[in-house]
Motif scaffolding. Sequence first.
Motif, mmCIF file in Angstrom:
data_model
loop_
_atom_site.group_PDB
_atom_site.id
_atom_site.type_symbol
_atom_site.label_atom_id
_atom_site.label_comp_id
_atom_site.label_asym_id
_atom_site.label_seq_id
_atom_site.Cartn_x
_atom_site.Cartn_y
_atom_site.Cartn_z
ATOM 1 N N ALA A 199 0.839 -1.206 0.000
ATOM 2 C CA ALA A 199 0.000 0.000 0.000
ATOM 3 C C ALA A 199 0.869 1.248 0.000
ATOM 4 O O ALA A 199 0.584 2.222 -0.719
ATOM 5 C CB ALA A 199 -0.932 -0.006 1.210
ATOM 6 N N GLU A 241 -6.525 6.555 -3.167
ATOM 7 C CA GLU A 241 -6.716 5.562 -2.119
ATOM 8 C C GLU A 241 -7.655 4.430 -2.541
ATOM 9 O O GLU A 241 -7.439 3.272 -2.165
ATOM 10 C CB GLU A 241 -7.247 6.232 -0.852
ATOM 11 C CG GLU A 241 -7.190 5.359 0.383
ATOM 12 C CD GLU A 241 -5.773 4.916 0.743
ATOM 13 O OE1 GLU A 241 -5.637 3.857 1.390
ATOM 14 O OE2 GLU A 241 -4.803 5.631 0.372
ATOM 15 N N GLN A 270 -6.555 0.494 -2.170
ATOM 16 C CA GLN A 270 -7.264 -0.509 -1.386
ATOM 17 C C GLN A 270 -7.719 -1.684 -2.251
ATOM 18 O O GLN A 270 -7.685 -2.845 -1.808
ATOM 19 C CB GLN A 270 -8.460 0.134 -0.680
ATOM 20 C CG GLN A 270 -8.069 1.136 0.393
ATOM 21 C CD GLN A 270 -7.139 0.528 1.434
ATOM 22 O OE1 GLN A 270 -7.329 -0.598 1.895
ATOM 23 N NE2 GLN A 270 -6.110 1.288 1.811
#
Length: 578
Positions: A547, A557, A561
């Motif tokens: 990440a 983001e 994810q």
Amino acid sequence: MQRILASSEFRASTRRREMLQYLVEETLSGRAHALKGYAIGVSVFRRGEDFDAQSDPVVRLEARRLRRDLASYYVLEGRDNPLRISIPKGHYAPEFQRATPPAHQPGQAAPVGEASEPSGHESNPVALSAARQRSASVGRNVWLAAGAAAVVLLALLVGWIAVQPGPVADERVLADARGPSVMVFPLVAAGETEKDAALAEGLASQIVTELSRFSDFRLYLPPAGHGRDPEEDPLAIAKPLGVSFVLTGRVESDGATIKITSRLSDVATGRVIWVQDFDRAAAVESLLMLQNEVAGAISSALGQPYGIIKTQITNGLPDDFRPSMPSYECVLRAFSYRRSFSAKSHGPVFACLKAAVERDPQYADAWAMLGWLYLDAGRFNLTADAARAYDQGLDAASHAILLDGRNVLALTVLASIHHYMGNYAESEQFQRKALELNPNDPDVLAQLGWRLAARGRFDEGIPYLKQAIERTVNPPAWYYHFVAIDHYLHGRYVEMLDAAKTGAIGESGASWSFIAIAYGALGDKRAAKAALERMAEVAPRTARDPAAFYRLHGTIESTVQALVEGLRKAGWTGPEGS
């Protein structure tokens, strides 16, 4: 100075504007010798008499930012200013320079774009190329409107360019450290129609114009009296002049189709290293559109960073790095390094470029590539101070812009560094300017598409990436990364795997992470495990915290994810919250 201060494109703060005015006025008043950190701190930044320029870095930091402000200004509104103001690194006294290069030296041959101009006009290679492009467009439009009479205009135009002589006999591909020399011969009109003749003449002109957008090419047309006889041997004409490559071609139509053939030959060996055929319907709606399409495709194939010519030269380079390595060879090796981003190659390439700019301080491409290497040192943890590396990269790229305000490579470097600093609007602005200057460079297309996709704008970014891939003989792996991610986000797992494998290279943790995600989504646990193991082997940082790796590159983001979830499905067992 007043023109700069009044410009909306000059984005300096109020204090840096005051600094520019102070530095210029003090220099013009004969007090340049007194421009020291203490004097500037007291006079501009309102520091007290106890100001210590060593312990308080405000003057040094603001001078660095002012240099970047000036570089950005000269990219946009100030690009055509006849006079440029710059502040040399390590000094505060500004320098005033003409924007055009020095006149061609007597006794030297004039390449295309450096022909002598009438008295009272300075010769600017970029401006002259643009002027030729406009002239060519006017000539072609007249021909489209008035028929065969405009063939004469096109012949005169190309004939005028063709009288510029070839290079002097001792020039070689790396001799002056500035890139390969290419002699563009007029295309042969094999058919007997006026359409064939006009297209052949127009293509020669347009190819020169499009290739001139690539800053490191030296372009020539045959010496006066040569190159227009189809019985002449182009290699025999070019070889005594020291040219590296010759580009030839022919146009032929049979009533139903128009066939255009282009051929690139290595002068030293006589070997044909590239051939491209273009077959189009003779009833094409616009010969102007056909001409632009073909000239753009040819220039893209030859001029791009990973194109025919640079690949040919790079393949012939020795394996070792030497202190005396020519500057252009350093730039080529930097492009080669940027295919794989090998950590072990970074140091030698960086040292080579540092030596190149010291040896050849006016070489804008070397400064721009040095900016890339500073960026990589920061983003790939090759230095303890990433922020400083980014600043140094901006300085190097900004210096390249001051040397050449239309340098596409430098603009792309500035765009990339701003992206990694989180300045996404500035990044896009610089990259779109680079694309405006050279729409035929696939690397410019890929850079813009990659960053748009990273920011979640896949609908805009993916078409640019696909164009770049289509126009590149052997695309670098990173061209495919966001193409693979886009397939994944849309549930196209087979297509993702294909794109990820196509872009896989030995040391790319990103590539192996995408392969693992694709196998995981397809339910192939054994293959997914193998890909994860390979990722951990070549990129342990990425394997520990993927990440963080994705975020480092400016990925939004929601995409981060989704990718981490895909890795977990593939068998990755990193800590929760990563």
